[in-house]
Design an enzyme around this catalytic site. Structure first.
Site, PDB file in Angstrom:
ATOM      1  N   CYS A 110      -3.653   7.264   7.121  1.00  0.00           N
ATOM      2  CA  CYS A 110      -2.274   7.219   7.613  1.00  0.00           C
ATOM      3  C   CYS A 110      -2.228   7.465   9.124  1.00  0.00           C
ATOM      4  O   CYS A 110      -1.351   6.947   9.809  1.00  0.00           O
ATOM      5  CB  CYS A 110      -1.417   8.258   6.901  1.00  0.00           C
ATOM      6  SG  CYS A 110      -1.470   8.089   5.119  1.00  0.00           S
ATOM      7  N   ASP A 161       2.657   2.335   2.983  1.00  0.00           N
ATOM      8  CA  ASP A 161       2.983   2.811   4.328  1.00  0.00           C
ATOM      9  C   ASP A 161       3.219   1.627   5.266  1.00  0.00           C
ATOM     10  O   ASP A 161       2.368   0.751   5.373  1.00  0.00           O
ATOM     11  CB  ASP A 161       1.822   3.634   4.922  1.00  0.00           C
ATOM     12  CG  ASP A 161       1.626   4.981   4.242  1.00  0.00           C
ATOM     13  OD1 ASP A 161       2.618   5.663   3.970  1.00  0.00           O
ATOM     14  OD2 ASP A 161       0.457   5.342   3.997  1.00  0.00           O
ATOM     15  N   CYS A 175       4.471   7.956   3.355  1.00  0.00           N
ATOM     16  CA  CYS A 175       4.280   9.325   2.902  1.00  0.00           C
ATOM     17  C   CYS A 175       4.526  10.305   4.047  1.00  0.00           C
ATOM     18  O   CYS A 175       4.742   9.905   5.191  1.00  0.00           O
ATOM     19  CB  CYS A 175       2.868   9.503   2.360  1.00  0.00           C
ATOM     20  SG  CYS A 175       1.609   9.290   3.623  1.00  0.00           S
ATOM     21  N   CYS A 215       0.828  -1.214   0.000  1.00  0.00           N
ATOM     22  CA  CYS A 215       0.000   0.000   0.000  1.00  0.00           C
ATOM     23  C   CYS A 215       0.857   1.256   0.000  1.00  0.00           C
ATOM     24  O   CYS A 215       0.411   2.314  -0.396  1.00  0.00           O
ATOM     25  CB  CYS A 215      -0.879   0.065   1.242  1.00  0.00           C
ATOM     26  SG  CYS A 215      -1.835  -1.398   1.512  1.00  0.00           S
TER      27      CYS A 215
HETATM   28 ZN   LIG Z   1       0.159   7.423   3.625  1.00  0.00          ZN
END
Ligand SMILES: [Zn+2]
Ligand SMILES: Cc1ncc(COP(=O)(O)O)c(C=O)c1O
Lengths: 126, 403
Positions: free
Chosen positions: A104, A37, A60, A35
């Site tokens: 996230c 992360d 990210c 994905c």
């Molecule tokens: Zn992310």
């Protein structure tokens, strides 16, 4: 500037508590490189209090910033308090996250909760 | 600012702006008007058509001005599919590749959703389309094939001449559309020699204004229009013309075509310096796309293993350097670039891909500065990363949803 708040960019630029704890009492990894992360949170526990936290994150800017702020929020908390930290707490401590990046912030609270669970399980075995 | 995202868009050159300005002010007439104040403006459009036609080896009558690459692709694909299917309902098969720009891929998906049968060609690990597979898939019911001239993410140049001559050799008529948005005035093209029926180009990738492009439609090929209205652009694209845009596009074309060799030489030398130095100075990197002559002169696409593209991009932004990444963990379904997956990159390396695209304005100093700044940034992110070359990737299973 880009879509992130100043607070997110600050934690992304100068992440707090990066690294591993070699003698960690609990470790939690969540996410998936597929994905994009993956986050690992390491905790030291002393007298039921999180005395030290560190993280390592592949991901990210939002993933890195939420990991960093999570270590600040969790440090010094009792395990019970730390278990109550939610993704909303993480996001609000960063002055918000773009909607498409909310997942996230789920990761860092999940990773912390997993690390606490891991600590409790290893303690039971002892 | 160091701007290295020229595949996304480019700076308009001063000469182009200067040429456009009068058509916003004193020369504001409607090209369709009969009096000379208007019809003089029409002359400008016809001159622009001449310039662009010459560059691609077409007749001026074969050029239709549009609002850009996206519209040209839509008009070509939907226009030919519907026109031919209407005449012969057995014909319902269309073919493209897995690595097209979204303006082609999503147009194919649209046609698929209304009943057309679609095949998406594979590419090899360099991103080169499989011509043998194409030969197997073409049937008597195939209407057309669409293949991009060069890929916008990884810069691989496709063997369109070979595909064109194969399609031309067939007994039944199979039309050929080429999305040449990334190659126009970088890779020479002759639509006649390459047996192309439809070719899309766009202005803002070549230092021209945004919102204008063109579609080459070979003489004798008829398309069902997307819009209906007046007689402009032979009714294939009605509506009062974007005069200043069209003029800007032709001016930019003229300049870019004149300097093509010089610009390519300049960009190739910087491109190679960038690739070679990154490969030499940073470990665990993979070049995405073909090497040498099969690569667009201005494209560098590199996966930095164990780091995520967005983070790298934002650290570069802090240094005032602008690049691009195709991956973004921004939706629930976190698919990295369809192009990188098609060339066989594992997801975790596809997420770490950065595209640097140069222009004639890019300088040696800028590339040197980037090369100084890049290694410590990659190191910082790798030191922070939870995965490295010892991580067992098999323990992570592929999931649909990002948890
Ligand atoms: Zn992310
Ligand atoms: C290969 C390709 N096709 C089509 C387009 C779309 O062009 P435009 O932005 O003019 O609509 C682009 C631009 O992103 C492109 O790179």
């Amino acid at each position: 500037m880009n879509m992130y708040s100043e607070k997110v960019m600050d934690h992304f630029k100068n992440p707090r508590n990066v690294g591993e704890l070699k003698d960690a009492d609990g470790v939690g990894t969540v996410g998936n490189p597929i994905c994009g992360d993956v986050m690992t949170i390491y905790i030291k526990v002393k007298d039921n209090i999180i005395s030290d936290v560190k993280f390592k994150t592949f991901g990210c800017a939002a993933a890195i910033a939420t990991s960093s702020i999570m270590t600040e929020i969790a440090k010094g908390k009792t395990l019970e308090e730390a278990e109550k930290i939610t993704k909303a707490d993480v996001a609000s401590n960063l002055d918000g996250l773009p909607p498409q990046k909310m997942h996230c912030s789920n990761l860092s609270s999940d990773a912390l909760h997993l690390a606490i669970e891991n600590y409790r399980k290893t303690k039971e075995k002892k | 600012m160091i701007y290295l995202d020229n595949a996304a868009t480019t700076q308009i050159s001063d000469d182009v702006i200067k040429a456009m300005v009068p058509y916003f002010s004193e020369k504001f007439g409607n090209p369709s008007s009969i009096y000379s104040f208007g019809s003089n403006v029409n002359k400008v459009i016809e001159e622009s058509r001449n310039i662009i036609a010459q560059i691609i080896g077409a007749n001026p009558k074969e050029i239709i001005f549009t609002s850009g690459g996206t519209e040209s692709n839509n008009l070509a694909i939907i226009g030919i599919a519907q026109e031919i299917h209407k005449k012969d309902s057995k014909k319902n098969h269309i073919i493209t590749t897995k690595i097209e720009h979204p303006s082609v891929l999503n147009t194919f998906k649209h046609l698929e959703s209304i009943g057309f049968s679609v095949d998406y060609l594979d590419v090899d690990s360099d991103g080169v389309v499989d011509v043998e597979q194409l030969k197997d898939l073409v049937t008597e019911n195939t209407i057309f094939v669409s293949v991009m001239h060069a890929n916008n993410e990884i810069g691989t140049i496709e063997p369109i001449e070979k595909i064109g001559s194969f399609l031309a050799s067939l007994k039944h008529r199979v039309y050929f559309h080429v999305d040449a948005v990334q190659t126009y005035t970088k890779v020479p093209i002759d639509v006649k020699k390459a047996n192309i029926d439809l070719l899309s180009i766009s202005s803002h990738k070549i230092h021209g204004p945004k919102g204008v492009g063109a579609l080459f439609v070979k003489k004798g090929v008829s398309l069902k229009p997307l819009m209906f209205g007046g007689p402009q652009e032979r009714s294939m694209r009605p509506g009062t013309e974007n005069v200043s845009g069209i003029l800007g596009f032709s001016k930019a074309s003229e300049i870019a075509f004149k300097d093509m060799e010089k610009n390519n030489k300049h960009m190739i030398s910087l491109r190679n310096k960038l690739i070679d130095s990154i490969e030499k100075n940073i470990s665990d990197v993979i070049l995405n796309g073909a090497k040498g002559d099969m690569r667009l002169s201005n494209n560098v696409n590199i996966s930095f293993k164990y780091v995520e593209g967005e983070s790298l991009l934002l650290y570069l932004e802090m240094e005032d350097i602008f690049v691009s990444t195709a991956s973004a963990c921004s939706s629930k379904k976190l698919e990295p670039s369809h192009v990188l997956l098609a060339i066989g990159r594992p997801h975790e390396f596809a997420h770490g891909a950065i595209r640097f695209t140069l222009s004639k304005y890019t300088t040696t100093e800028e590339i040197s500065k980037l090369l100084d700044i890049l290694p410590p940034i990659v190191k910082k992110l790798r030191d922070m990363s939870s995965i490295d070359k010892d991580t067992d990737m098999t323990k992570f299973k592929e999931t649909d949803e990002h948890v």
